[in-house]
Motif scaffolding. Structure first.
Motif, PDB file in Angstrom:
ATOM      1  N   ALA A 271       0.723  -1.360  -0.365  1.00 35.54           N
ATOM      2  CA  ALA A 271       0.420  -0.189  -0.289  1.00 35.54           C
ATOM      3  C   ALA A 271       0.751   1.146   0.243  1.00 35.54           C
ATOM      4  O   ALA A 271       0.635   2.055  -0.931  1.00 35.54           O
ATOM      5  N   ILE A 272       1.999   1.121   0.489  1.00 37.75           N
ATOM      6  CA  ILE A 272       2.843   2.695   0.943  1.00 37.75           C
ATOM      7  C   ILE A 272       2.927   2.517  -0.130  1.00 37.75           C
ATOM      8  O   ILE A 272       3.450   3.842  -0.944  1.00 37.75           O
ATOM      9  N   ASP A 273       4.431   1.750  -0.567  1.00 39.47           N
ATOM     10  CA  ASP A 273       4.871   1.850  -2.081  1.00 39.47           C
ATOM     11  C   ASP A 273       3.599   2.471  -3.579  1.00 39.47           C
ATOM     12  O   ASP A 273       4.867   2.634  -4.176  1.00 39.47           O
ATOM     13  N   ARG A 274       2.426   1.976  -3.284  1.00 41.99           N
ATOM     14  CA  ARG A 274       1.154   2.127  -4.195  1.00 41.99           C
ATOM     15  C   ARG A 274       1.497   3.691  -4.237  1.00 41.99           C
ATOM     16  O   ARG A 274       0.777   4.528  -5.260  1.00 41.99           O
ATOM     17  N   LEU A 275       0.701   4.326  -3.247  1.00 46.34           N
ATOM     18  CA  LEU A 275       0.423   5.169  -2.816  1.00 46.34           C
ATOM     19  C   LEU A 275       1.533   6.330  -3.447  1.00 46.34           C
ATOM     20  O   LEU A 275       1.360   7.168  -3.733  1.00 46.34           O
ATOM     21  N   CYS A 276       3.286   6.173  -2.836  1.00 47.61           N
ATOM     22  CA  CYS A 276       3.845   7.211  -3.350  1.00 47.61           C
ATOM     23  C   CYS A 276       3.671   7.028  -4.672  1.00 47.61           C
ATOM     24  O   CYS A 276       4.489   8.250  -5.563  1.00 47.61           O
ATOM     25  N   ASP A 277       4.352   5.638  -5.350  1.00 48.13           N
ATOM     26  CA  ASP A 277       3.808   5.613  -7.219  1.00 48.13           C
ATOM     27  C   ASP A 277       2.694   6.408  -7.399  1.00 48.13           C
ATOM     28  O   ASP A 277       3.062   6.952  -8.629  1.00 48.13           O
ATOM     29  N   TYR A 278       1.874   6.173  -6.946  1.00 46.98           N
ATOM     30  CA  TYR A 278       0.332   6.958  -7.680  1.00 46.98           C
ATOM     31  C   TYR A 278       0.653   8.257  -7.450  1.00 46.98           C
ATOM     32  O   TYR A 278       0.961   8.950  -8.372  1.00 46.98           O
TER      33      TYR A 278
END
Length: 185
Positions: free
Chosen positions: A13-20
């Motif tokens: 979730a953290i990785d995806r939020l940053c990428d998003y």
């Protein structure tokens, strides 16, 4: 979901939020055609987060045992510290609200202020906020906070829960004839 699966989902979730957020400006807009009927797997929710633009996401899909991860995804979209406001024209501006309820309240205050400015003779107690029978409770909440009359317009499954023009027309005619002033839907 056991503790290790929860940990992996949290990291993802953290990785995806940053990428998003780092790629937001370059993303195409995808609009879902309908809301889900039943809860979905956390992976489907995570994939939707990457594909549905922030402005169309007022809440994430319901999933029974994944409330914390959903809250993590949902709260990141309205955190002013996480994403800066981008306005290339430097004309106007904006504010990122902390919730959909806050956004509805601010929009209602703005609509009420504009209406009163354009119709100074109208008493506040004669203003009416329209919501549909499928509107989230935030619509009624905005009316209650601001001391406004709230009228619920019925929508049906046979019309795909869409507000019909004839329903709105009848409500407008009734309210105007009763001396009321609908100002926002």
């Amino acid at each position: 979901m056991d503790a290790e699966q929860f940990r992996r989902a949290g990291y993802q979730a953290i990785d995806r939020l940053c990428d998003y957020h780092s790629s937001l400006r370059n993303r195409p807009v995808h609009i879902p055609t309908s809301a889900p009927i039943e809860g979905e797997d956390i992976q489907v929710i995570a994939d939707d987060y990457q594909n549905i633009p922030r402005s169309l996401r007022t809440s994430l899909r319901q999933a029974h045992s994944r409330a914390y991860l959903k809250k993590l995804y949902a709260s990141s979209t309205s955190n002013p510290g996480f994403m800066s406001f981008y306005n290339i024209s430097e004309v106007g501006g904006g504010i990122i609200q902390t919730s959909a309820s806050d956004s509805a309240l601010v929009a209602t205050v703005a609509a009420r202020s504009r209406y009163i400015r354009e119709h100074p003779h109208v008493a506040m107690e004669n203003l009416v906020l329209y919501i549909s029978s499928q509107t989230h409770s935030l619509g009624k909440k905005a009316g209650l906070i601001l001391g406004l009359k709230v009228r619920t317009l019925q929508v049906t499954a046979q019309d795909d829960f869409a507000l019909r023009g004839d329903t709105l027309k009848v409500a407008l005619e009734e309210d105007v004839n009763a001396g009321l002033h609908p100002f926002i839907l």
